[in-house]
Design a protein around this motif. Structure first.
Motif, short mmCIF file in Angstrom:
data_model
loop_
_atom_site.label_atom_id
_atom_site.label_comp_id
_atom_site.label_asym_id
_atom_site.label_seq_id
_atom_site.Cartn_x
_atom_site.Cartn_y
_atom_site.Cartn_z
N VAL A 145 0.95 -1.24 -0.06
CA VAL A 145 0.06 -0.04 -0.03
C VAL A 145 0.85 1.30 0.15
O VAL A 145 1.95 1.24 0.47
CB VAL A 145 -0.82 0.06 1.31
N HIS A 146 0.50 2.29 -0.50
CA HIS A 146 1.12 3.49 -0.68
C HIS A 146 0.66 4.74 0.08
O HIS A 146 1.47 5.71 0.65
CB HIS A 146 1.25 3.91 -2.31
N ARG A 147 -0.54 4.76 0.53
CA ARG A 147 -1.14 5.97 1.32
C ARG A 147 -2.16 5.36 2.35
O ARG A 147 -3.50 5.62 2.31
CB ARG A 147 -2.04 6.75 0.31
N PRO A 148 -1.52 4.63 3.35
CA PRO A 148 -2.51 4.23 4.34
C PRO A 148 -2.78 5.25 5.37
O PRO A 148 -2.07 6.16 5.53
CB PRO A 148 -1.34 3.17 5.34
N PHE A 149 -4.10 5.30 5.76
CA PHE A 149 -4.89 6.23 6.70
C PHE A 149 -5.16 5.50 7.97
O PHE A 149 -6.09 4.67 7.88
CB PHE A 149 -5.72 6.80 5.82
N LEU A 150 -4.72 5.94 9.02
CA LEU A 150 -4.99 5.28 10.26
C LEU A 150 -5.52 6.43 11.13
O LEU A 150 -5.15 7.45 11.41
CB LEU A 150 -3.64 4.86 11.13
N ILE A 151 -7.02 6.11 11.80
CA ILE A 151 -7.42 6.64 12.86
C ILE A 151 -6.94 6.26 14.14
O ILE A 151 -7.13 4.97 14.64
CB ILE A 151 -8.82 6.67 12.63
N MET A 152 -6.66 7.13 15.01
CA MET A 152 -6.16 6.84 16.36
C MET A 152 -6.83 7.48 17.62
O MET A 152 -6.99 8.67 17.45
CB MET A 152 -4.80 6.74 16.46
N ASN A 153 -7.43 6.84 18.58
CA ASN A 153 -7.94 7.41 19.70
C ASN A 153 -7.21 7.26 20.92
O ASN A 153 -7.00 6.43 21.47
CB ASN A 153 -9.37 6.88 19.98
N PRO A 154 -6.43 8.72 21.41
CA PRO A 154 -5.46 8.70 22.31
C PRO A 154 -6.18 8.29 23.64
O PRO A 154 -5.29 7.77 24.56
CB PRO A 154 -4.96 10.15 22.22
N ARG A 155 -7.34 8.45 23.89
CA ARG A 155 -7.89 8.12 25.36
C ARG A 155 -8.41 6.49 25.25
O ARG A 155 -8.61 6.08 26.37
CB ARG A 155 -9.34 9.02 25.33
N SER A 156 -8.10 5.92 24.24
CA SER A 156 -8.77 4.47 24.26
C SER A 156 -7.89 3.60 24.85
O SER A 156 -6.79 3.75 24.89
CB SER A 156 -9.03 4.07 22.56
N GLY A 157 -8.42 2.57 25.74
CA GLY A 157 -7.32 1.66 26.24
C GLY A 157 -6.68 2.08 27.45
O GLY A 157 -5.56 1.71 27.63
N GLY A 158 -7.00 3.15 27.89
CA GLY A 158 -6.25 3.82 28.99
C GLY A 158 -4.98 4.64 28.49
O GLY A 158 -4.01 4.69 29.02
N GLY A 159 -5.12 5.02 27.09
CA GLY A 159 -3.94 5.78 26.60
C GLY A 159 -2.81 4.76 26.01
O GLY A 159 -1.72 5.27 26.00
N LYS A 160 -3.31 3.98 25.33
CA LYS A 160 -2.44 2.77 24.66
C LYS A 160 -1.60 3.67 23.60
O LYS A 160 -0.63 3.36 23.06
CB LYS A 160 -2.93 1.72 24.10
N VAL A 161 -2.28 4.36 22.76
CA VAL A 161 -1.78 5.23 21.45
C VAL A 161 -0.37 5.96 22.08
O VAL A 161 0.50 5.68 21.29
CB VAL A 161 -2.86 6.05 20.93
N GLY A 162 -0.56 6.64 23.05
CA GLY A 162 0.54 7.48 23.92
C GLY A 162 1.68 6.45 24.21
O GLY A 162 2.89 6.71 24.02
N ARG A 163 1.20 5.58 24.70
CA ARG A 163 2.29 4.67 25.87
C ARG A 163 2.95 3.74 24.84
O ARG A 163 4.37 3.56 25.15
CB ARG A 163 1.17 3.65 26.87
N GLY A 165 3.73 4.70 21.81
CA GLY A 165 4.14 5.58 20.74
C GLY A 165 3.59 5.20 19.21
O GLY A 165 4.28 5.08 18.17
N LEU A 166 2.22 4.89 19.13
CA LEU A 166 1.60 4.22 17.83
C LEU A 166 1.44 5.33 16.84
O LEU A 166 2.16 5.06 15.45
CB LEU A 166 0.27 3.79 18.21
N ALA A 167 1.32 6.54 17.00
CA ALA A 167 1.22 7.55 15.97
C ALA A 167 2.73 7.84 15.20
O ALA A 167 2.62 7.82 14.14
CB ALA A 167 0.83 8.76 16.58
N GLU A 168 3.71 7.85 16.34
CA GLU A 168 4.90 8.14 15.67
C GLU A 168 5.47 6.96 14.93
O GLU A 168 6.01 7.07 13.99
CB GLU A 168 6.12 8.41 16.92
N ARG A 169 5.33 5.88 15.30
CA ARG A 169 5.65 4.60 14.56
C ARG A 169 4.98 4.36 13.17
O ARG A 169 5.59 4.19 12.12
CB ARG A 169 5.44 3.21 15.38
N ALA A 170 3.69 4.70 13.42
CA ALA A 170 2.99 4.64 12.04
C ALA A 170 3.30 5.74 11.00
O ALA A 170 3.47 5.60 9.85
CB ALA A 170 1.44 4.92 12.45
N ASP A 171 3.70 6.82 11.70
CA ASP A 171 4.16 7.97 10.78
C ASP A 171 5.49 7.47 10.14
O ASP A 171 5.75 7.91 8.82
CB ASP A 171 4.40 9.49 11.59
#
Length: 461
Positions: A145-163, A165-171
């Motif tokens: 794939v060439h243009r993946p688009f991901l929606i992330m909820n930072p509050r979900s799961g007690g803050g797993k997105v931040g804990r 580093g999902l946004a940074e890794r996906a970027d």
């Protein structure tokens, strides 16, 4: 063990790939089969030698269990002194069983008997483990794939997105990330549609199952692969896909080394669901404004009316336009059936590509019915079915429904359907995996394994 051992021999026979002969039985399997029969024989001997005293203790134990289950129902379905009498009986019944067993000095005998039966079952299942049918859903290589688009909820799961580093890794992997961190609600389905219009060729979500379902519907609508990142609280969908719920970051590996599987999607009044939709007692409770702040207290306050039929609309369930079930207490409709014995939708679905809905209908109005239900007995009080369409009608224009853990109010009749092969899910090649259905034990195969003195092939007929 007797029920398991009398299952038909075809139940545990593995399909030979391309007609290939089944594998020979190994030495370990032979000794496990022998251990199973020896443990079963020892259990019979212990039962005969302990005599009447252990039989009476077992009878007391069965009666005590029935009283405890009935008391639990009493506690849930009554108010005032009756409720607390039920609580006392629920505690007193098992204590009485223990006291009776201790006074007759047979607790060790009963424990030995139960231990031998469990050992026999464990050894028998291990002996025929290779006879299990293949598990999991067919995979195929995933195109890039060439243009993946991901929606992330930072509050979900007690803050797993931040804990994690999902946004940074996906970027770093080339994905565009939209964080749901602003005030107010966001229409995630519309957000996903805009991303598709801008050229996204993969959609994904790091969040709860409700958000996963909405975006999965958009992915299915446009024929795009969908990426599941287990950043929610429970993530039952991720569990059934074989993903590691404790390491949501590993789900991002699918962007570089992934495989695709094709799954079904559930539809409820036009809305997508990936797990299940619940009606009746549970759906009524979670609709209460007080439920979020006091789950236990709200449930205990509302259940007596709901279980006695005085609270909530009266439901009617139609299965595939034919069978009709009147006045159920609770209904669970799942996107593909759950494993056998899982009545609450809290376990796992071995497959998500059968093209069927799972349906569990519970009708409970008395302590006797509650005891039968909690013991797993099927009948008019507990019906476990499969269907392609389930219609839930009511004596009200709208009813509460729990859809993938979200509390909704839907217009009646509520129509649940399954859309086969609707969704292409992108998964990391390396992941814990999905459950393998456990077949009934094959007594004939176990006998052959136990009695042989050399390697033999499994029977083909």
């Amino acid at each position: 063990m007797a029920e398991d051992l009398h299952a038909g021999p075809s139940a545990a026979r593995p399909p030979g790939a391309g007609g290939a002969p089944p594998p020979p039985v190994t030495r370990a399997e032979r000794w496990l089969a022998r251990l199973a029969w020896l443990a079963a024989l020892a259990a019979v001997v212990v039962f005969l030698l302990t005599g009447l005293s252990s039989v009476l203790t077992l009878v007391v134990g069965v009666v005590g269990m029935a009283v405890m289950l009935a008391a639990i129902w009493w506690f849930l379905s009554r108010r005032g002194p009756s409720r607390w009498l039920g609580a006392v009986l629920a505690v007193a019944a098992p204590v009485t069983v223990i006291v009776v067993g201790a006074s007759r000095n047979v607790l060790w005998q009963v424990a030995l008997l139960v231990g031998l039966v469990l050992a026999a079952l464990a050894a028998a299942r291990a002996a025929v483990a290779r006879a299990r049918p293949p598990g999991g859903m067919p995979e195929r290589p995933a195109p890039p794939v060439h243009r993946p688009f991901l929606i992330m909820n930072p509050r979900s799961g007690g803050g797993k997105v931040g804990r994690f580093g999902l946004a940074e890794r996906a970027d770093g992997l080339g994905a565009e990330v939209a964080l749901l961190d602003g005030p107010g609600e966001v229409d995630v389905a519309e957000l996903a549609r805009r991303a598709v219009a801008d050229g996204a060729d993969l959609l994904g979500v790091a969040g709860g199952d409700g958000t996963q379902a909405l975006v999965a519907g958009v992915a299915a609508e446009h024929g795009l692969p969908f990426l599941v990142i287990s950043a929610g609280t429970r993530n039952h969908f991720a569990l059934d896909l074989g993903l590691d719920r404790e390491r949501p970051d590993l789900g991002l590996d699918a962007l570089g080394d992934g495989v695709d599987v094709t799954l079904d999607l559930g539809r409820i009044n036009g809305r997508t669901f990936v797990n299940n939709a619940s009606f009746g007692a549970y759906a009524e409770v979670v609709q209460s404004p007080a439920y979020r702040d006091d789950k236990r207290g709200t449930t205990l306050q509302m259940l007596p009316d709901l279980l006695s039929g005085h609270g909530g609309p009266r439901l009617r369930v139609r299965i595939d336009g034919g069978q009709t079930i009147e006045g159920p207490t609770a209904v669970l409709v799942s996107n593909n059936p759950y494993g056998s014995g899982d009545l609450a939708g809290l376990g796992r679905r071995p497959r998500l590509d059968t093209g069927l809905l799972g349906v569990v209908v519970v009708t409970v109005g008395s302590a006797a019915q509650a005891v039968a239900l909690l013991r797993g007995r099927r009948g008019p009080d507990l019906q476990i079915l499969t269907a392609r369409e389930v219609v839930v009608e009511a004596d009200a224009p709208e009813i509460p429904v729990g859809v993938d853990g979200e509390a909704l109010v839907l217009s009646t009749p509520v129509v649940c359907t399954v859309e086969p092969d609707a969704l292409h899910v992108r998964l990391p090649r390396k992941r814990p995996g999905t459950p393998v259905p456990r077949p009934p034990l094959d007594g004939a195969l176990l006998r052959r394994q136990a009695l042989t003195v050399s390697r033999l092939a499994r029977p083909n007929a």
